[in-house]
Motif scaffolding. Structure first.
Motif, PDB file in Angstrom:
ATOM      1  N   ASN A 247       0.818  -1.214   0.000  1.00  0.00           N
ATOM      2  CA  ASN A 247       0.000   0.000   0.000  1.00  0.00           C
ATOM      3  C   ASN A 247       0.850   1.262   0.000  1.00  0.00           C
ATOM      4  OD1 ASN A 247      -2.612  -1.167  -0.018  1.00  0.00           O
ATOM      5  ND2 ASN A 247      -2.527  -1.545   2.180  1.00  0.00           N
ATOM      6  N   ASP A 248       1.921   1.241   0.791  1.00  0.00           N
ATOM      7  CA  ASP A 248       2.772   2.430   0.879  1.00  0.00           C
ATOM      8  C   ASP A 248       3.492   2.715  -0.427  1.00  0.00           C
ATOM      9  OD1 ASP A 248       1.989   2.706   3.481  1.00  0.00           O
ATOM     10  OD2 ASP A 248       3.809   1.827   4.354  1.00  0.00           O
ATOM     11  N   ALA A 249       3.951   1.658  -1.104  1.00  0.00           N
ATOM     12  CA  ALA A 249       4.754   1.843  -2.321  1.00  0.00           C
ATOM     13  C   ALA A 249       3.897   2.055  -3.562  1.00  0.00           C
ATOM     14  CB  ALA A 249       5.668   0.632  -2.519  1.00  0.00           C
ATOM     15  N   TRP A 250       2.750   1.370  -3.637  1.00  0.00           N
ATOM     16  CA  TRP A 250       1.979   1.367  -4.877  1.00  0.00           C
ATOM     17  C   TRP A 250       0.592   1.987  -4.747  1.00  0.00           C
ATOM     18  CZ3 TRP A 250       5.027  -0.068  -8.770  1.00  0.00           C
ATOM     19  CH2 TRP A 250       6.094  -0.916  -8.502  1.00  0.00           C
ATOM     20  N   GLY A 251       0.137   2.206  -3.542  1.00  0.00           N
ATOM     21  CA  GLY A 251      -1.181   2.787  -3.350  1.00  0.00           C
ATOM     22  C   GLY A 251      -2.225   1.728  -3.015  1.00  0.00           C
ATOM     23  N   HIS A 252      -3.348   2.192  -2.478  1.00  0.00           N
ATOM     24  CA  HIS A 252      -4.378   1.271  -2.015  1.00  0.00           C
ATOM     25  C   HIS A 252      -5.100   0.572  -3.161  1.00  0.00           C
ATOM     26  CE1 HIS A 252      -4.188   2.057   2.297  1.00  0.00           C
ATOM     27  NE2 HIS A 252      -3.918   3.311   1.988  1.00  0.00           N
ATOM     28  N   ASP A 253      -5.153   1.174  -4.350  1.00  0.00           N
ATOM     29  CA  ASP A 253      -5.785   0.490  -5.476  1.00  0.00           C
ATOM     30  C   ASP A 253      -5.029  -0.784  -5.829  1.00  0.00           C
ATOM     31  OD1 ASP A 253      -7.760   2.364  -5.625  1.00  0.00           O
ATOM     32  OD2 ASP A 253      -6.887   3.469  -7.314  1.00  0.00           O
ATOM     33  N   VAL A 254      -3.698  -0.683  -5.862  1.00  0.00           N
ATOM     34  CA  VAL A 254      -2.876  -1.864  -6.130  1.00  0.00           C
ATOM     35  C   VAL A 254      -3.004  -2.857  -4.979  1.00  0.00           C
ATOM     36  CG1 VAL A 254      -0.511  -2.695  -6.437  1.00  0.00           C
ATOM     37  CG2 VAL A 254      -1.272  -0.643  -7.633  1.00  0.00           C
TER      38      VAL A 254
ATOM     39  N   ASP B  99      -5.624  -3.296  -3.042  1.00  0.00           N
ATOM     40  CA  ASP B  99      -6.921  -3.969  -3.160  1.00  0.00           C
ATOM     41  C   ASP B  99      -6.898  -5.005  -4.277  1.00  0.00           C
ATOM     42  OD1 ASP B  99      -7.899  -2.443  -1.115  1.00  0.00           O
ATOM     43  OD2 ASP B  99      -9.101  -1.114  -2.379  1.00  0.00           O
ATOM     44  N   ASN B 100      -6.267  -4.663  -5.396  1.00  0.00           N
ATOM     45  CA  ASN B 100      -6.183  -5.612  -6.508  1.00  0.00           C
ATOM     46  C   ASN B 100      -5.376  -6.843  -6.105  1.00  0.00           C
ATOM     47  OD1 ASN B 100      -6.659  -6.552  -9.127  1.00  0.00           O
ATOM     48  ND2 ASN B 100      -4.756  -5.662  -9.901  1.00  0.00           N
ATOM     49  N   THR B 101      -4.346  -6.626  -5.305  1.00  0.00           N
ATOM     50  CA  THR B 101      -3.547  -7.743  -4.806  1.00  0.00           C
ATOM     51  C   THR B 101      -4.405  -8.694  -3.977  1.00  0.00           C
ATOM     52  OG1 THR B 101      -1.541  -6.389  -4.759  1.00  0.00           O
ATOM     53  CG2 THR B 101      -1.555  -8.374  -3.392  1.00  0.00           C
ATOM     54  N   LEU B 102      -5.222  -8.140  -3.103  1.00  0.00           N
ATOM     55  CA  LEU B 102      -6.087  -8.981  -2.273  1.00  0.00           C
ATOM     56  C   LEU B 102      -7.103  -9.732  -3.126  1.00  0.00           C
ATOM     57  CD1 LEU B 102      -6.721  -6.593   0.752  1.00  0.00           C
ATOM     58  CD2 LEU B 102      -5.124  -8.513   0.615  1.00  0.00           C
ATOM     59  N   ARG B 103      -7.583  -9.081  -4.189  1.00  0.00           N
ATOM     60  CA  ARG B 103      -8.520  -9.777  -5.085  1.00  0.00           C
ATOM     61  C   ARG B 103      -7.837 -10.964  -5.757  1.00  0.00           C
ATOM     62  NH1 ARG B 103      -9.519  -4.329  -6.785  1.00  0.00           N
ATOM     63  NH2 ARG B 103     -11.394  -3.493  -5.787  1.00  0.00           N
ATOM     64  N   VAL B 104      -6.599 -10.775  -6.203  1.00  0.00           N
ATOM     65  CA  VAL B 104      -5.862 -11.865  -6.853  1.00  0.00           C
ATOM     66  C   VAL B 104      -5.616 -12.996  -5.851  1.00  0.00           C
ATOM     67  CG1 VAL B 104      -3.678 -12.514  -7.935  1.00  0.00           C
ATOM     68  CG2 VAL B 104      -4.810 -10.383  -8.593  1.00  0.00           C
ATOM     69  N   VAL B 105      -5.260 -12.643  -4.623  1.00  0.00           N
ATOM     70  CA  VAL B 105      -5.057 -13.674  -3.600  1.00  0.00           C
ATOM     71  C   VAL B 105      -6.340 -14.491  -3.417  1.00  0.00           C
ATOM     72  CG1 VAL B 105      -4.613 -14.095  -1.156  1.00  0.00           C
ATOM     73  CG2 VAL B 105      -3.263 -12.382  -2.382  1.00  0.00           C
ATOM     74  N   GLY B 106      -7.471 -13.805  -3.272  1.00  0.00           N
ATOM     75  CA  GLY B 106      -8.739 -14.501  -3.083  1.00  0.00           C
ATOM     76  C   GLY B 106      -9.113 -15.358  -4.273  1.00  0.00           C
ATOM     77  N   ARG B 107      -8.972 -14.804  -5.471  1.00  0.00           N
ATOM     78  CA  ARG B 107      -9.344 -15.533  -6.687  1.00  0.00           C
ATOM     79  C   ARG B 107      -8.463 -16.767  -6.870  1.00  0.00           C
ATOM     80  NH1 ARG B 107      -9.711 -11.304  -9.621  1.00  0.00           N
ATOM     81  NH2 ARG B 107      -7.599 -11.275 -10.459  1.00  0.00           N
ATOM     82  N   THR B 108      -7.166 -16.624  -6.627  1.00  0.00           N
ATOM     83  CA  THR B 108      -6.254 -17.750  -6.790  1.00  0.00           C
ATOM     84  C   THR B 108      -6.530 -18.830  -5.748  1.00  0.00           C
ATOM     85  OG1 THR B 108      -4.576 -16.202  -7.601  1.00  0.00           O
ATOM     86  CG2 THR B 108      -3.835 -18.408  -7.000  1.00  0.00           C
ATOM     87  N   LEU B 109      -6.844 -18.400  -4.540  1.00  0.00           N
ATOM     88  CA  LEU B 109      -7.163 -19.359  -3.489  1.00  0.00           C
ATOM     89  C   LEU B 109      -8.361 -20.216  -3.888  1.00  0.00           C
ATOM     90  CD1 LEU B 109      -6.356 -20.218  -0.632  1.00  0.00           C
ATOM     91  CD2 LEU B 109      -7.893 -18.467   0.262  1.00  0.00           C
ATOM     92  N   VAL B 110      -9.391 -19.595  -4.426  1.00  0.00           N
ATOM     93  CA  VAL B 110     -10.568 -20.343  -4.890  1.00  0.00           C
ATOM     94  C   VAL B 110     -10.183 -21.314  -6.001  1.00  0.00           C
ATOM     95  CG1 VAL B 110     -12.791 -20.155  -6.063  1.00  0.00           C
ATOM     96  CG2 VAL B 110     -12.226 -18.572  -4.208  1.00  0.00           C
TER      97      VAL B 110
END
Length: 320
Positions: A183-190, A192-203
């Motif tokens: 979040n600090d380096a890339w911003g909260h949009d990145v 949030d997208n990271t968390l979406r990828v984590v969730g999607r990959t986990l599924v």
């Protein structure tokens, strides 16, 4: 022609069964496919054999009486619409049957085709809305996977199955390493997208019988059904590596995102808290021992994943 509404009718009186079949199959506004069984046991077997849209059930059956029939049918088919038919016209039973999982209650004494069809239509719509509301209540808004409520509900179900039928399962907890730096380096949009990828990959990495959920922040969980500890460890380590790879591919190529994980298997005497705490202790140990790894709580202590199958894997590196 629209798809047929798949109906299971549970009734032990031949004459009543023929009347309901006549009313449904003679309907010109809807297309019904009706299967009739005469006991509760046969009904539950039919539920397990194929999907259904609607169950119409009598409260008086040879192997079940009263509201317990509704309860057992609802437990066997929790997402299926249930309409209760009975020879009595008891308003108290009507209210109670809805509390037990039915959508509507009809008396056979005043049954007509238009009443039956209208009741079915309204019940199907209400059930669909109920399922949508429940799904939303169990879904994490950011990632689209299960939330903590879904996690706790599934854990309760798995613990019940383990106590009753000795069906084992494992719990894996994952945490994104140094997520604040993302979040600090890339911003909260990145972020949030990271968390979406984590969730999607986990599924994507889990089976349909497993449950993935976001517990909050950057912490995720996987409930691995019918799984023993060694298999759960291999699955968890594969998931961890795949998520890191997908974050590089889907978020930013320069990402070197890693995850830590903790794994534990259900044991006799466990409740949600004790099993979660063992997996969480293993996760904490993974963080303390360099991150980017999975650790395992074998019930006695915490061991690194790679030593689980070794001859001395019962020697813990950290006691709980």
């Amino acid at each position: 022609m629209t798809d047929a509404i798949r109906v299971l009718y549970v009734e032990d009186h031949d004459s009543d069964a023929r009347i309901i079949q006549y009313l449904l199959e003679g309907c010109v506004e809807e297309n019904f496919s009706v299967e009739w069984v005469d006991t509760l046991a046969k009904a539950i077997a039919a539920i397990h054999d194929h999907p259904l849209d609607l169950i119409i059930a009598d409260l008086g059956l040879p192997d079940g009486q009263g509201l317990s029939n509704v309860q057992r049918l609802h437990e066997a088919a929790p997402t299926t619409t249930i309409v209760v038919l009975t020879a009595d016209d008891d308003g108290a039973d009507a209210i109670e049957s809805i509390r037990y999982g039915a959508q509507e209650y009809l008396s056979k004494q005043s049954l007509r085709r238009e009443t039956l069809i209208r009741t079915i239509r309204h019940s199907l719509v209400r059930q669909e809305r109920l399922m949508t509301a429940q799904a939303q209540a169990m879904t994490d808004a950011l990632t689209g996977i299960g939330n903590r409520r879904a996690f706790e509900r599934e854990m309760d179900r798995r613990l019940h199955d383990f106590r009753r039928s000795n069906v084992h399962f494992c719990l894996a907890i994952f945490d994104v390493d140094f997520f604040k730096k993302v979040n600090d380096a890339w911003g909260h949009d990145v972020g949030d997208n990271t968390l979406r990828v984590v969730g999607r990959t986990l599924v994507n990495e889990l089976r349909a019988t497993d449950l993935s959920s976001r517990l909050g922040g950057e912490e995720f969980a996987a409930i691995l059904a019918g799984c023993r500890l060694e298999d759960a460890c291999r699955v968890s380590n594969r998931i961890r590596g795949t998520i890191s790879e997908q974050c590089r591919l889907q978020v930013k190529p320069e990402f070197s995102l890693t995850l830590s994980g903790g794994v534990a298997e259900v044991q006799v005497g466990d409740d949600l808290e004790t099993l979660y705490n063992r997996a969480d202790e293993a996760l904490y140990s993974a963080k303390e021992n360099g991150r980017n790894r999975c650790m395992v709580h074998d019930g006695k202590g915490i061991v690194p994943l790679e030593s689980l199958t070794a001859a001395d894997h019962r020697t813990p590196i950290l006691h709980s």
